[in-house]
Design a protein around this motif. Sequence first.
Motif, PDB file in Angstrom:
ATOM      1  N   SER A  53       2.541  15.144 -13.044  1.00 46.05           N
ATOM      2  CA  SER A  53       1.483  15.821 -13.803  1.00 46.05           C
ATOM      3  C   SER A  53       1.464  17.316 -13.504  1.00 46.05           C
ATOM      4  O   SER A  53       1.348  18.136 -14.413  1.00 46.05           O
ATOM      5  CB  SER A  53       0.115  15.220 -13.459  1.00 46.05           C
ATOM      6  N   GLN A  67       3.162  10.298  -9.535  1.00 49.81           N
ATOM      7  CA  GLN A  67       2.413  10.610 -10.756  1.00 49.81           C
ATOM      8  C   GLN A  67       1.743  11.978 -10.658  1.00 49.81           C
ATOM      9  O   GLN A  67       1.744  12.750 -11.612  1.00 49.81           O
ATOM     10  CB  GLN A  67       1.347   9.534 -11.017  1.00 49.81           C
ATOM     11  N   VAL A  68       1.171  12.299  -9.486  1.00 45.39           N
ATOM     12  CA  VAL A  68       0.526  13.599  -9.289  1.00 45.39           C
ATOM     13  C   VAL A  68       1.551  14.713  -9.426  1.00 45.39           C
ATOM     14  O   VAL A  68       1.324  15.710 -10.124  1.00 45.39           O
ATOM     15  CB  VAL A  68      -0.178  13.659  -7.913  1.00 45.39           C
ATOM     16  N   LEU A  93       2.217   1.825  -3.430  1.00 46.45           N
ATOM     17  CA  LEU A  93       1.180   2.366  -4.315  1.00 46.45           C
ATOM     18  C   LEU A  93       0.960   3.854  -4.046  1.00 46.45           C
ATOM     19  O   LEU A  93       0.837   4.651  -4.979  1.00 46.45           O
ATOM     20  CB  LEU A  93      -0.125   1.594  -4.142  1.00 46.45           C
ATOM     21  N   LYS A  94       0.928   4.235  -2.764  1.00 43.98           N
ATOM     22  CA  LYS A  94       0.773   5.656  -2.415  1.00 43.98           C
ATOM     23  C   LYS A  94       1.951   6.462  -2.954  1.00 43.98           C
ATOM     24  O   LYS A  94       1.768   7.564  -3.476  1.00 43.98           O
ATOM     25  CB  LYS A  94       0.683   5.826  -0.893  1.00 43.98           C
ATOM     26  N   TYR A  95       3.155   5.904  -2.829  1.00 42.07           N
ATOM     27  CA  TYR A  95       4.338   6.587  -3.338  1.00 42.07           C
ATOM     28  C   TYR A  95       4.220   6.800  -4.853  1.00 42.07           C
ATOM     29  O   TYR A  95       4.464   7.891  -5.358  1.00 42.07           O
ATOM     30  CB  TYR A  95       5.605   5.790  -3.012  1.00 42.07           C
ATOM     31  N   SER A  96       3.808   5.752  -5.578  1.00 42.13           N
ATOM     32  CA  SER A  96       3.674   5.843  -7.039  1.00 42.13           C
ATOM     33  C   SER A  96       2.612   6.860  -7.433  1.00 42.13           C
ATOM     34  O   SER A  96       2.801   7.643  -8.361  1.00 42.13           O
ATOM     35  CB  SER A  96       3.318   4.485  -7.628  1.00 42.13           C
ATOM     36  N   GLU A  97       1.493   6.857  -6.709  1.00 46.58           N
ATOM     37  CA  GLU A  97       0.421   7.809  -7.001  1.00 46.58           C
ATOM     38  C   GLU A  97       0.890   9.237  -6.765  1.00 46.58           C
ATOM     39  O   GLU A  97       0.630  10.131  -7.571  1.00 46.58           O
ATOM     40  CB  GLU A  97      -0.813   7.498  -6.149  1.00 46.58           C
ATOM     41  N   THR A  98       1.598   9.454  -5.648  1.00 52.42           N
ATOM     42  CA  THR A  98       2.114  10.786  -5.336  1.00 52.42           C
ATOM     43  C   THR A  98       3.097  11.241  -6.402  1.00 52.42           C
ATOM     44  O   THR A  98       3.078  12.392  -6.832  1.00 52.42           O
ATOM     45  CB  THR A  98       2.815  10.782  -3.950  1.00 52.42           C
ATOM     46  N   ASN A 134       0.830  -1.210   0.000  1.00 56.15           N
ATOM     47  CA  ASN A 134       0.000   0.000   0.000  1.00 56.15           C
ATOM     48  C   ASN A 134       0.864   1.260   0.000  1.00 56.15           C
ATOM     49  O   ASN A 134       0.558   2.224  -0.698  1.00 56.15           O
ATOM     50  CB  ASN A 134      -0.940   0.007   1.202  1.00 56.15           C
TER      51      ASN A 134
END
Length: 196
Positions: A74, A70-71, A63-68, A60
Amino acid sequence: MSESQAIALYRPLLHTIAYRLTGCATIAEDIVQDTYLKWLVNGPEKIRNTKAYLITSVKNNCLKYSETLQVRKSEWLEQLPAGWLDRVHFQLPANVDVEEEIREAITAIHHKLEPLEKGVFILRGIFQLEYEELQEIFEKKKDHIRQLFSRARKKMQQRPVKSVANGDPGALWSKVETAFRQGSLSDLVSYLKGNE
């Protein structure tokens, strides 16, 4: 099992998972460290299955690291002037440090461990095979496999390196690298069994 024993026991597994998901040894170590801190703060005694909890937490957190990431990427790209990306060629730097770190670890394993210890340590410590699987591979009793793994871990913590192996560790590194890239252990297992 005490908290310190759980940390020592599961750290290699958690680091391997985090490294596979992030691709960076330093970030993987940070994620594992954060996972342990949260686990200790939340009260380890409340958790029934420590291993499952820690593995899920590491996944988890990755996944949070990857999402951060990506944000942030962007947001950064949105701030660039129009047409700017067309004029720039991005090339991600090869992470030589991580590869070199792994090569050094494999070299240490090659030099510090006897052939059977080496096989058990790599397949259990790096690829997380269960003792039952190792028992079948090496045709040894489960208790013997556990002893070999325990002995290998102690030897790996010793300094300085006392070389017990001849030859170049490059062949071992090549087999380990191929196993990671192809997701298959068959060549590595054959190689390790051939060096017993």
